[in-house]
Design a protein around this motif. Structure first.
Motif, mmCIF file in Angstrom:
data_model
loop_
_atom_site.group_PDB
_atom_site.id
_atom_site.type_symbol
_atom_site.label_atom_id
_atom_site.label_comp_id
_atom_site.label_asym_id
_atom_site.label_seq_id
_atom_site.Cartn_x
_atom_site.Cartn_y
_atom_site.Cartn_z
ATOM 1 N N SER A 57 -6.932 13.550 0.969
ATOM 2 C CA SER A 57 -7.270 14.123 2.273
ATOM 3 C C SER A 57 -6.910 15.597 2.393
ATOM 4 O O SER A 57 -6.250 16.172 1.528
ATOM 5 C CB SER A 57 -6.528 13.348 3.363
ATOM 6 N N TRP A 116 -13.886 6.257 10.582
ATOM 7 C CA TRP A 116 -13.679 7.693 10.802
ATOM 8 C C TRP A 116 -14.954 8.359 10.294
ATOM 9 O O TRP A 116 -15.008 8.854 9.175
ATOM 10 C CB TRP A 116 -12.460 8.185 10.034
ATOM 11 N N GLY A 175 0.813 -1.210 0.000
ATOM 12 C CA GLY A 175 0.000 0.000 0.000
ATOM 13 C C GLY A 175 0.848 1.262 0.000
ATOM 14 O O GLY A 175 1.722 1.431 0.859
ATOM 15 N N TYR A 234 -11.215 10.857 18.602
ATOM 16 C CA TYR A 234 -10.610 11.662 17.538
ATOM 17 C C TYR A 234 -10.073 12.915 18.224
ATOM 18 O O TYR A 234 -10.825 13.820 18.577
ATOM 19 C CB TYR A 234 -11.668 12.029 16.490
ATOM 20 N N ALA A 277 -4.991 16.349 4.836
ATOM 21 C CA ALA A 277 -3.605 16.200 5.327
ATOM 22 C C ALA A 277 -3.298 16.968 6.596
ATOM 23 O O ALA A 277 -2.152 17.333 6.834
ATOM 24 C CB ALA A 277 -2.580 16.499 4.236
ATOM 25 N N GLY A 301 -4.716 0.272 3.885
ATOM 26 C CA GLY A 301 -5.947 1.023 4.091
ATOM 27 C C GLY A 301 -7.069 0.179 4.673
ATOM 28 O O GLY A 301 -6.881 -0.994 5.040
ATOM 29 N N THR A 349 -0.291 -3.643 -8.608
ATOM 30 C CA THR A 349 0.273 -4.884 -8.062
ATOM 31 C C THR A 349 -0.408 -5.239 -6.734
ATOM 32 O O THR A 349 0.134 -4.964 -5.659
ATOM 33 C CB THR A 349 1.798 -4.720 -7.852
ATOM 34 N N PRO A 350 -1.597 -5.832 -6.787
ATOM 35 C CA PRO A 350 -2.294 -6.134 -5.534
ATOM 36 C C PRO A 350 -1.690 -7.309 -4.768
ATOM 37 O O PRO A 350 -1.299 -8.321 -5.359
ATOM 38 C CB PRO A 350 -3.716 -6.478 -5.992
ATOM 39 N N LEU A 351 -1.638 -7.148 -3.461
ATOM 40 C CA LEU A 351 -1.365 -8.282 -2.566
ATOM 41 C C LEU A 351 -2.516 -9.266 -2.710
ATOM 42 O O LEU A 351 -3.680 -8.853 -2.699
ATOM 43 C CB LEU A 351 -1.323 -7.763 -1.123
ATOM 44 N N ALA A 400 0.770 5.511 5.626
ATOM 45 C CA ALA A 400 1.381 4.509 6.515
ATOM 46 C C ALA A 400 2.472 3.743 5.767
ATOM 47 O O ALA A 400 3.595 3.590 6.258
ATOM 48 C CB ALA A 400 0.306 3.548 7.022
ATOM 49 N N GLU A 416 1.525 -1.586 -4.753
ATOM 50 C CA GLU A 416 0.298 -0.784 -4.704
ATOM 51 C C GLU A 416 -0.708 -1.377 -5.687
ATOM 52 O O GLU A 416 -0.410 -1.577 -6.862
ATOM 53 C CB GLU A 416 0.618 0.676 -5.047
ATOM 54 N N LEU A 466 -14.615 8.770 6.347
ATOM 55 C CA LEU A 466 -13.379 9.081 5.609
ATOM 56 C C LEU A 466 -12.587 7.803 5.377
ATOM 57 O O LEU A 466 -11.460 7.848 4.887
ATOM 58 C CB LEU A 466 -12.514 10.037 6.435
ATOM 59 N N GLY A 519 -1.768 2.328 9.911
ATOM 60 C CA GLY A 519 -2.820 3.081 9.219
ATOM 61 C C GLY A 519 -4.154 2.359 9.336
ATOM 62 O O GLY A 519 -4.388 1.585 10.275
ATOM 63 N N ASN A 520 -5.018 2.583 8.360
ATOM 64 C CA ASN A 520 -6.378 2.055 8.451
ATOM 65 C C ASN A 520 -6.469 0.546 8.280
ATOM 66 O O ASN A 520 -7.542 -0.026 8.449
ATOM 67 C CB ASN A 520 -7.278 2.773 7.435
ATOM 68 N N SER A 566 -6.031 13.110 13.221
ATOM 69 C CA SER A 566 -5.973 11.957 14.129
ATOM 70 C C SER A 566 -5.922 10.631 13.401
ATOM 71 O O SER A 566 -5.803 9.576 14.029
ATOM 72 C CB SER A 566 -7.179 11.964 15.063
ATOM 73 N N LEU A 579 -4.086 10.447 10.149
ATOM 74 C CA LEU A 579 -2.781 10.459 9.472
ATOM 75 C C LEU A 579 -1.621 10.465 10.468
ATOM 76 O O LEU A 579 -0.603 9.799 10.230
ATOM 77 C CB LEU A 579 -2.689 11.669 8.542
HETATM 78 C C1 LIG Z 1 -11.722 14.199 2.004
HETATM 79 C C2 LIG Z 1 -10.868 13.585 3.065
HETATM 80 C C3 LIG Z 1 -10.251 14.425 3.994
HETATM 81 C C4 LIG Z 1 -9.462 13.862 4.998
HETATM 82 N N1 LIG Z 1 -8.783 14.706 5.822
HETATM 83 C C5 LIG Z 1 -7.968 14.180 6.762
HETATM 84 C C6 LIG Z 1 -7.142 15.025 7.545
HETATM 85 O O1 LIG Z 1 -7.073 16.245 7.352
HETATM 86 N N2 LIG Z 1 -6.383 14.441 8.510
HETATM 87 C C7 LIG Z 1 -6.397 13.094 8.745
HETATM 88 O O2 LIG Z 1 -5.708 12.624 9.657
HETATM 89 N N3 LIG Z 1 -7.133 12.273 7.969
HETATM 90 C C8 LIG Z 1 -7.884 12.772 6.974
HETATM 91 N N4 LIG Z 1 -8.595 11.935 6.169
HETATM 92 C C9 LIG Z 1 -8.482 10.477 6.371
HETATM 93 C C10 LIG Z 1 -7.115 9.988 5.904
HETATM 94 O O3 LIG Z 1 -6.871 10.465 4.594
HETATM 95 C C11 LIG Z 1 -6.989 8.446 5.918
HETATM 96 O O4 LIG Z 1 -7.436 7.957 7.154
HETATM 97 C C12 LIG Z 1 -5.528 8.062 5.704
HETATM 98 O O5 LIG Z 1 -5.072 8.606 4.481
HETATM 99 C C13 LIG Z 1 -5.320 6.551 5.695
HETATM 100 O O6 LIG Z 1 -3.976 6.297 5.379
HETATM 101 P P1 LIG Z 1 -3.509 4.815 5.054
HETATM 102 O O7 LIG Z 1 -2.062 4.913 4.717
HETATM 103 O O8 LIG Z 1 -3.910 3.900 6.136
HETATM 104 O O9 LIG Z 1 -4.369 4.394 3.782
HETATM 105 P P2 LIG Z 1 -4.436 4.963 2.305
HETATM 106 O O10 LIG Z 1 -3.859 6.321 2.177
HETATM 107 O O11 LIG Z 1 -5.817 4.767 1.826
HETATM 108 O O12 LIG Z 1 -3.457 3.984 1.512
HETATM 109 C C14 LIG Z 1 -3.755 2.627 1.361
HETATM 110 C C15 LIG Z 1 -3.215 2.163 0.028
HETATM 111 O O13 LIG Z 1 -3.238 0.727 -0.014
HETATM 112 C C16 LIG Z 1 -3.608 0.332 -1.314
HETATM 113 N N5 LIG Z 1 -4.110 -1.052 -1.306
HETATM 114 C C17 LIG Z 1 -5.347 -1.492 -0.960
HETATM 115 N N6 LIG Z 1 -5.423 -2.839 -1.135
HETATM 116 C C18 LIG Z 1 -4.210 -3.239 -1.589
HETATM 117 C C19 LIG Z 1 -3.680 -4.495 -1.989
HETATM 118 N N7 LIG Z 1 -4.403 -5.626 -1.983
HETATM 119 N N8 LIG Z 1 -2.399 -4.547 -2.435
HETATM 120 C C20 LIG Z 1 -1.624 -3.421 -2.522
HETATM 121 N N9 LIG Z 1 -2.098 -2.198 -2.162
HETATM 122 C C21 LIG Z 1 -3.364 -2.117 -1.704
HETATM 123 C C22 LIG Z 1 -4.651 1.348 -1.694
HETATM 124 O O14 LIG Z 1 -4.833 1.368 -3.092
HETATM 125 C C23 LIG Z 1 -4.052 2.635 -1.146
HETATM 126 O O15 LIG Z 1 -3.248 3.295 -2.086
HETATM 127 C C24 LIG Z 1 -9.346 12.457 5.123
HETATM 128 C C25 LIG Z 1 -9.936 11.633 4.173
HETATM 129 C C26 LIG Z 1 -10.677 12.191 3.141
HETATM 130 C C27 LIG Z 1 -11.263 11.297 2.103
#
Ligand SMILES: Cc1cc2nc3c(=O)[nH]c(=O)nc-3n(C[C@H](O)[C@H](O)[C@H](O)COP(=O)(O)OP(=O)(O)OC[C@H]3O[C@@H](n4cnc5c(N)ncnc54)[C@H](O)[C@@H]3O)c2cc1C
Length: 549
Positions: free
Chosen positions: A48, A315, A13, A522, A50, A265, A228-230, A17, A36, A482, A511-512, A527, A529
């Protein structure tokens, strides 16, 4: 035949994170790859705002924010409660500042304090009314070269010729009300012109964060394999030793000599998992998370024996189901001149409360459908999404059923199917409260958090204005998110845990894809990122340490 490729660290991903984890491992000398699933990198992170909530980081301290480790610990404990082990909270608070310093050293990212954006519960012990959130400063996308084209698109594109940061929204919303609205609008055009004169392509918010992290990976020679999915984790004698992926239509076995970090995610776009784990009503239509987040990593970790926590959680954020997709209703519900009502036509919540609390109250009270009731004065005064004050709402919003209008409150009630006498009484009661300046029913405006997206020119209370000028409007409100925040149970080093609390060697989640260190709380803007980046960092550090041990 399966191709076999070997690295020290395999990261799943390319969101916040994963990219922070990969950069940390690489900078400590480990050979690292990121896989990814999507044809773009950045995930939800790129979509986001950010905001990043990391108490006591150097950017905050340099800006003079009166934070201390004791205050931060006291506050976070009060927000999260006892759902999350104190060791994890402490690990987050201790490592977060070092993670930010690491990014300042190894990426082009620069951050600024989101001055005045309060912690979400500033009145709790240790809470700061001026806030502890930072956001990326505008980044020149030229640093990404050709990779800029593969950055996931923003959730809402900013108008051409402008460079808009998170902190600008508060003032842009008040463009018709406050002189700072106009000066902010001028500044964001000036920022663009200055950058343009220097030959830069400025990007902000999630675009800057994901782009800046990707630029760090480019400089560190860490490959990011798109498309390239896991598909599954490889387990050998109880240890995770690699992953299987599909690349260019072929299965590849990626062996991880040191460890696998799952940063794939949440499961916001997986209808079946939402139905399995979450309360109704739920669905993939109301999330604004990245469409590729379908819980693949969470499922793969569970198959490898990891325990899952908080799977009923997300979230949460109230959304308006506009025809273009769900709209995250933030400043619009906090600005004065609107109320939320339930199907009985009664108010049920402090409309300006933190977004998670509003949706949790919707579920607790079965407030479906809920409606945001406003009037023409509210439309005349404030920006709504990107719609300047005074302009009519788009006709498609009416056609889709997301928006309803009538010249009387009673007529509006009939159109949305709530008892008209009750809705009239609710509006009358709220108008009386607004005139006195005290919401004794739901305490809107009592917390300084409620005042962030309010109107300082509105008397006697910046958060409360009567609904008086027809026509009146009702906007449908649904319980969106979110992204989800339940997933793999991890410890203070980001290591995946089994149900019995033992560590699964070689497996990390952040991360998520992991169960949130915030629990169901929160703490402030950023909270999701802040923890995602910190636990990506901690996971990589643990791999490094274990490699040398
Ligand atoms: C409009 C909006 C505003 C936001 N504002 C904020 C903010 O200001 N502050 C804050 O803290 N949070 C905010 N958030 C929430 C925050 O963006 C997310 O909680 C955070 O980005 C999650 O990060 P992550 O690295 O866990 O996941 P992601 O950034 O979603 O990354 C996960 C990645 O894993 C990839 N993936 C999925 N499955 C697979 C697989 N099988 N194989 C390989 N890759 C895979 C996905 O394609 C993705 O690219 C906001 C969200 C939105 C939509």
């Amino acid at each position: 035949m399966t191709t076999v490729v070997e690295y020290d660290v395999v990261v799943v991903g390319a969101g916040a994170a994963g990219m922070v984890g990969a950069l940390t491992a690489a900078k400590r000398g480990l050979q690292t790859v990121v896989v990814e699933k999507a044809d773009v990198y950045g995930g939800t992170t790129a979509r986001s705002g950010a905001g990043i909530w990391i108490p006591n980081n150097e950017v905050l301290l340099d800006a003079g924010v009166p934070d201390t480790p004791t205050k931060a610990a006291e506050y976070l404990a009060a927000v999260v409660g006892d759902e999350v082990p104190a060791t994890r909270l402490q690990a987050y608070l201790s490592a977060g500042p070092a993670m930010i310093s690491f990014l300042l050293e190894h990426t082009p990212l620069r951050f600024a304090w989101m001055e005045g954006y309060p912690d979400y519960y500033p009145e709790l012990p240790g809470g700061l009314p001026g806030g502890r959130s930072i956001e990326p400063q505008p980044l020149d996308a030229n640093v990404l070269g050709a990779e800029y084209a593969a950055l996931n698109a923003p959730y809402m594109a900013t108008p051409p010729g402008t460079v808009v940061m998170d902190v600008d929204y508060k003032w842009l919303a008040l463009i018709a009300r406050h002189p700072r609205g106009l000066t902010t609008a001028t500044e964001i055009v000036q920022r663009y012109l200055a950058a343009w004169a220097r030959g830069e392509k400025p990007i902000t918010m999630g675009q800057a964060l994901a782009g800046g992290l990707r630029a760090g990976l480019l400089a560190a020679d860490v490959p990011v394999w798109l498309n390239t999915p896991l598909t599954e984790l490889v387990v050998s004698e109880g240890r995770v030793t690699g992953i299987r992926v599909v690349r260019d239509g072929e299965e590849v076995l990626l062996t991880a000599r040191r460890g696998v970090i799952v940063g794939s995610g949440g499961f916001e776009h997986n209808e079946a998992m939402r139905k399995q784990y979450q309360e109704a009503p739920t669905g993939t239509d109301w999330t604004v998370g990245a469409s590729s987040n379908t819980g693949d990593g969470i499922r793969a970790c569970a198959e490898a024996g990891a325990a899952l926590d908080l799977m009923d959680s997300a979230w949460w954020g109230p959304m308006i189901p506009l025809p273009t997709g769900p709209y995250f209703c933030l400043s619009e519900r906090t600005l004065p001149g609107n109320i939320f009502v339930n199907p009985a036509g009664e108010r049920f919540v402090n409309e300006a409360a933190p977004y998670g609390d509003v949706v949790r109250t919707m579920y607790a009270q079965d407030a479906f459908p809920a409606w945001m009731i406003t009037d023409q004065r509210y439309r005349n005064r404030y920006l709504f999404r990107d719609l300047p004050p005074l302009l009519p709402y788009p006709s498609e919003w009416y056609d889709s059923g997301a928006l309803v209008r009538d010249w009387t409150i009673r007529g509006l009630a009939d159109k949305i199917g709530v008892p008209s006498a009750t809705l009239s009484a609710t509006v009358k009661r709220f108008n009386t409260l607004a005139k006195t300046g005290r919401d004794t029913d739901f305490h809107r405006g009592d917390s300084s958090y409620d005042h962030y997206y309010a109107d300082p020119t509105n008397d006697p209370n910046p958060c409360l204005a009567a609904l008086v000028l027809p026509p009146f409007y009702a906007m449908r409100i649904v319980p969106g998110d979110l992204g989800t925040n339940g997933g793999v149970r991890t410890d203070e080093r980001g290591r995946a845990l089994r149900e019995d609390g033992t560590v699964i060697p070689g497996l990390y989640a952040a991360g998520n894809a992991s169960a949130a260190v915030m629990g169901k709380g929160y703490a402030g803007a950023g909270s999701t990122l802040g923890p995602a980046m910190t636990f990506g960092y901690l996971a990589a550090l643990d791999i490094v340490e274990a490699s040398h041990g």
